[in-house]
Enzyme design. Structure first.
Site, PDB file in Angstrom:
ATOM      1  N   TYR A 184      -6.170   5.523  15.757  1.00 14.08           N
ATOM      2  CA  TYR A 184      -5.946   4.353  14.897  1.00 14.08           C
ATOM      3  C   TYR A 184      -6.315   4.672  13.446  1.00 14.08           C
ATOM      4  CZ  TYR A 184      -6.366  -0.537  13.286  1.00 14.08           C
ATOM      5  OH  TYR A 184      -6.234  -1.726  12.596  1.00 14.08           O
ATOM      6  N   LYS A 189      -3.892   4.702  10.179  1.00 12.46           N
ATOM      7  CA  LYS A 189      -4.174   3.791   9.061  1.00 12.46           C
ATOM      8  C   LYS A 189      -4.501   4.553   7.767  1.00 12.46           C
ATOM      9  CE  LYS A 189      -3.662  -0.378  10.795  1.00 12.46           C
ATOM     10  NZ  LYS A 189      -2.381  -1.080  10.501  1.00 12.46           N
ATOM     11  N   ILE A 225     -11.016  -9.285  11.240  1.00 12.58           N
ATOM     12  CA  ILE A 225     -10.312 -10.556  11.089  1.00 12.58           C
ATOM     13  C   ILE A 225     -10.113 -11.135  12.491  1.00 12.58           C
ATOM     14  CG2 ILE A 225      -8.215 -11.672  10.197  1.00 12.58           C
ATOM     15  CD1 ILE A 225      -9.814 -10.158   7.987  1.00 12.58           C
TER      16      ILE A 225
HETATM   17  N1  LIG Z   1      -7.712  -8.087  13.184  1.00 14.44           N
HETATM   18  C1  LIG Z   1      -8.393  -7.161  12.542  1.00 14.44           C
HETATM   19  O1  LIG Z   1      -9.628  -7.189  12.517  1.00 14.44           O
HETATM   20  C2  LIG Z   1      -7.683  -6.062  11.822  1.00 14.44           C
HETATM   21  C3  LIG Z   1      -8.461  -5.158  11.076  1.00 14.44           C
HETATM   22  C4  LIG Z   1      -7.843  -4.138  10.381  1.00 14.44           C
HETATM   23  C5  LIG Z   1      -6.462  -4.021  10.403  1.00 14.44           C
HETATM   24  N2  LIG Z   1      -5.718  -4.890  11.151  1.00 14.44           N
HETATM   25  C6  LIG Z   1      -4.268  -4.692  11.163  1.00 14.44           C
HETATM   26  O2  LIG Z   1      -3.625  -5.909  10.856  1.00 14.44           O
HETATM   27  C7  LIG Z   1      -2.317  -5.908  11.439  1.00 14.44           C
HETATM   28  C8  LIG Z   1      -2.118  -7.203  12.214  1.00 14.44           C
HETATM   29  O3  LIG Z   1      -3.029  -7.228  13.317  1.00 14.44           O
HETATM   30  P1  LIG Z   1      -3.593  -8.584  13.962  1.00 14.44           P
HETATM   31  O4  LIG Z   1      -5.070  -8.507  13.892  1.00 14.44           O
HETATM   32  O5  LIG Z   1      -2.894  -9.755  13.408  1.00 14.44           O
HETATM   33  O6  LIG Z   1      -3.216  -8.349  15.501  1.00 14.44           O
HETATM   34  P2  LIG Z   1      -2.370  -9.234  16.519  1.00 14.44           P
HETATM   35  O7  LIG Z   1      -2.391  -8.502  17.809  1.00 14.44           O
HETATM   36  O8  LIG Z   1      -2.866 -10.639  16.491  1.00 14.44           O
HETATM   37  O9  LIG Z   1      -0.915  -9.214  15.871  1.00 14.44           O
HETATM   38  C9  LIG Z   1      -0.180  -8.013  15.740  1.00 14.44           C
HETATM   39  C10 LIG Z   1       1.254  -8.288  16.138  1.00 14.44           C
HETATM   40  O10 LIG Z   1       1.996  -7.047  16.044  1.00 14.44           O
HETATM   41  C11 LIG Z   1       2.865  -6.980  17.149  1.00 14.44           C
HETATM   42  N3  LIG Z   1       3.224  -5.602  17.464  1.00 14.44           N
HETATM   43  C12 LIG Z   1       2.415  -4.621  17.912  1.00 14.44           C
HETATM   44  N4  LIG Z   1       3.130  -3.524  18.165  1.00 14.44           N
HETATM   45  C13 LIG Z   1       4.413  -3.810  17.865  1.00 14.44           C
HETATM   46  C14 LIG Z   1       5.614  -3.075  17.923  1.00 14.44           C
HETATM   47  N5  LIG Z   1       5.638  -1.814  18.390  1.00 14.44           N
HETATM   48  N6  LIG Z   1       6.762  -3.663  17.520  1.00 14.44           N
HETATM   49  C15 LIG Z   1       6.755  -4.948  17.075  1.00 14.44           C
HETATM   50  N7  LIG Z   1       5.642  -5.703  17.027  1.00 14.44           N
HETATM   51  C16 LIG Z   1       4.490  -5.135  17.417  1.00 14.44           C
HETATM   52  C17 LIG Z   1       2.077  -7.605  18.288  1.00 14.44           C
HETATM   53  O11 LIG Z   1       2.909  -8.019  19.373  1.00 14.44           O
HETATM   54  C18 LIG Z   1       1.363  -8.750  17.595  1.00 14.44           C
HETATM   55  O12 LIG Z   1       2.071  -9.975  17.694  1.00 14.44           O
HETATM   56  C19 LIG Z   1      -2.239  -4.648  12.301  1.00 14.44           C
HETATM   57  O13 LIG Z   1      -1.576  -3.628  11.584  1.00 14.44           O
HETATM   58  C20 LIG Z   1      -3.690  -4.288  12.509  1.00 14.44           C
HETATM   59  O14 LIG Z   1      -3.865  -2.923  12.800  1.00 14.44           O
HETATM   60  C21 LIG Z   1      -6.298  -5.904  11.844  1.00 14.44           C
END
Ligand SMILES: NC(=O)c1ccc[n+]([C@@H]2O[C@H](COP(=O)([O-])OP(=O)(O)OC[C@H]3O[C@@H](n4cnc5c(N)ncnc54)[C@H](O)[C@@H]3O)[C@@H](O)[C@H]2O)c1
Length: 272
Positions: A162, A166, A195
């Site tokens: 990951y 990133k 988040i």
């Molecule tokens: N939540 C956190 O703490 C956090 C921290 C750092 C980075 N992020 C990043 O933020 C972004 C959003 O994450 P989130 O926390 O909202 O997670 P989440 O799981 O709530 O939402 C992510 C969405 O992406 C979709 N997805 C995943 N793989 C996919 C694919 N191959 N094709 C199409 N859709 C796909 C999932 O189905 C999901 O609906 C991501 O890139 C994640 O890595 C999140």
């Protein structure tokens, strides 16, 4: 302070979580939004919330031909593509001695290969329209926002795949800021801390797993770590999807017209 009226945005992974919040905020600022998610049911629900200015296309961002289809569908539906948010993502974690090739590659595929393919697919349209606008003496700013993480900027034990994906998307961001500056495209990254979405649900909680390509992948964070993270955070709490979306919307708006190639951390002040 600004309007996105007349702009078209594409937000990947916008069925739930931060992506859905970004899509809603962009639509409420006036943009038309193309939504995407691998999960068709949540995508339908999200489209209902984002409203009549949205269209959606379900599909897997890591399928080699899908990013091109998604960009083509966006242009076909809205006749433009002005804002691209590469947000789709998930975690598939383990310590390095237990991490398989498939697992490591999956993290690169979703976090850097998919954004690369989206931007390559959009490049023809963006270059053509920017040249046309330049010939007419117009400067129209367009926006790319790639999503990274403090795992990418700081590293995080248990996340070799990951954090590599990133970190790689930051390299893509900085390069595209240089390649596309001449086409008036701002290309930036937002890196999140913790988040509150399903990605960081307590590990022991119900449904703390995602189905990805027939695999049942546990997601989440140990409750103890969440408590520690809250206590160590300068703001004393985790972020909401809406707060996360706010940082992204800044980079989608005219407020950031002279900012490019940057990484903004939205973490309440926390770093790993
Ligand atoms: N939540 C956190 O703490 C956090 C921290 C750092 C980075 N992020 C990043 O933020 C972004 C959003 O994450 P989130 O926390 O909202 O997670 P989440 O799981 O709530 O939402 C992510 C969405 O992406 C979709 N997805 C995943 N793989 C996919 C694919 N191959 N094709 C199409 N859709 C796909 C999932 O189905 C999901 O609906 C991501 O890139 C994640 O890595 C999140």
């Amino acid at each position: 302070m600004f309007t996105l009226e007349g702009k078209t945005a594409l937000v990947t992974g916008s069925g739930r979580g931060i992506g859905r919040a970004i899509a809603k905020q962009l639509a409420s600022a006036g943009a038309s939004v193309m939504l995407n998610d691998i999960d068709a049911d949540v995508l339908k629900e999200a489209a209902g919330e984002v409203g009549p200015r949205s269209k959606s296309l379900a599909g897997d961002m890591t399928a080699p031909d899908f990013p091109q289809k998604l960009v083509e569908a966006t242009i076909a539906n809205f006749s433009s593509i002005d804002i691209i948010v590469n947000n789709a993502g998930y975690t598939w974690d383990n310590v390095i001695q237990k991490m398989t090739d498939e697992q490591f590659q999956a993290m690169l595929d979703i976090h850097v290969v998919a954004p690369f393919r989206i931007l390559r697919a959009a490049s023809g349209w963006i270059r053509d329209v920017a040249k046309r606008e330049a010939a007419e003496g117009k400067r129209v700013m367009r926006k790319v926002v790639n999503i990274t993480s403090i795992s990418g900027t700081d590293g995080n034990a248990g996340q070799a795949g990951y954090s590599s994906g990133k970190a790689a998307v930051i390299g893509l961001t900085k390069t595209m800021a240089k390649e596309w500056g001449r086409y008036n495209v701002n290309v930036n990254c937002v890196g999140f801390g913790l988040i509150e979405t399903r990605l960081i649900q307590p590990l022991s909680g119900e449904g703390a797993a995602i189905e990805m390509k027939g695999r049942h992948i546990p997601v989440g964070v140990q409750s103890r770590l969440l408590q520690t993270a809250r206590a160590a955070n300068p703001l004393g709490r985790l972020g909401t999807p809406e707060e996360a979306a706010g940082a992204v919307v800044f980079f989608c708006s005219p407020l950031s017209d002279y900012v490019s190639g940057e990484v903004m951390i939205c973490s309440g002040g926390s770093h790993f």
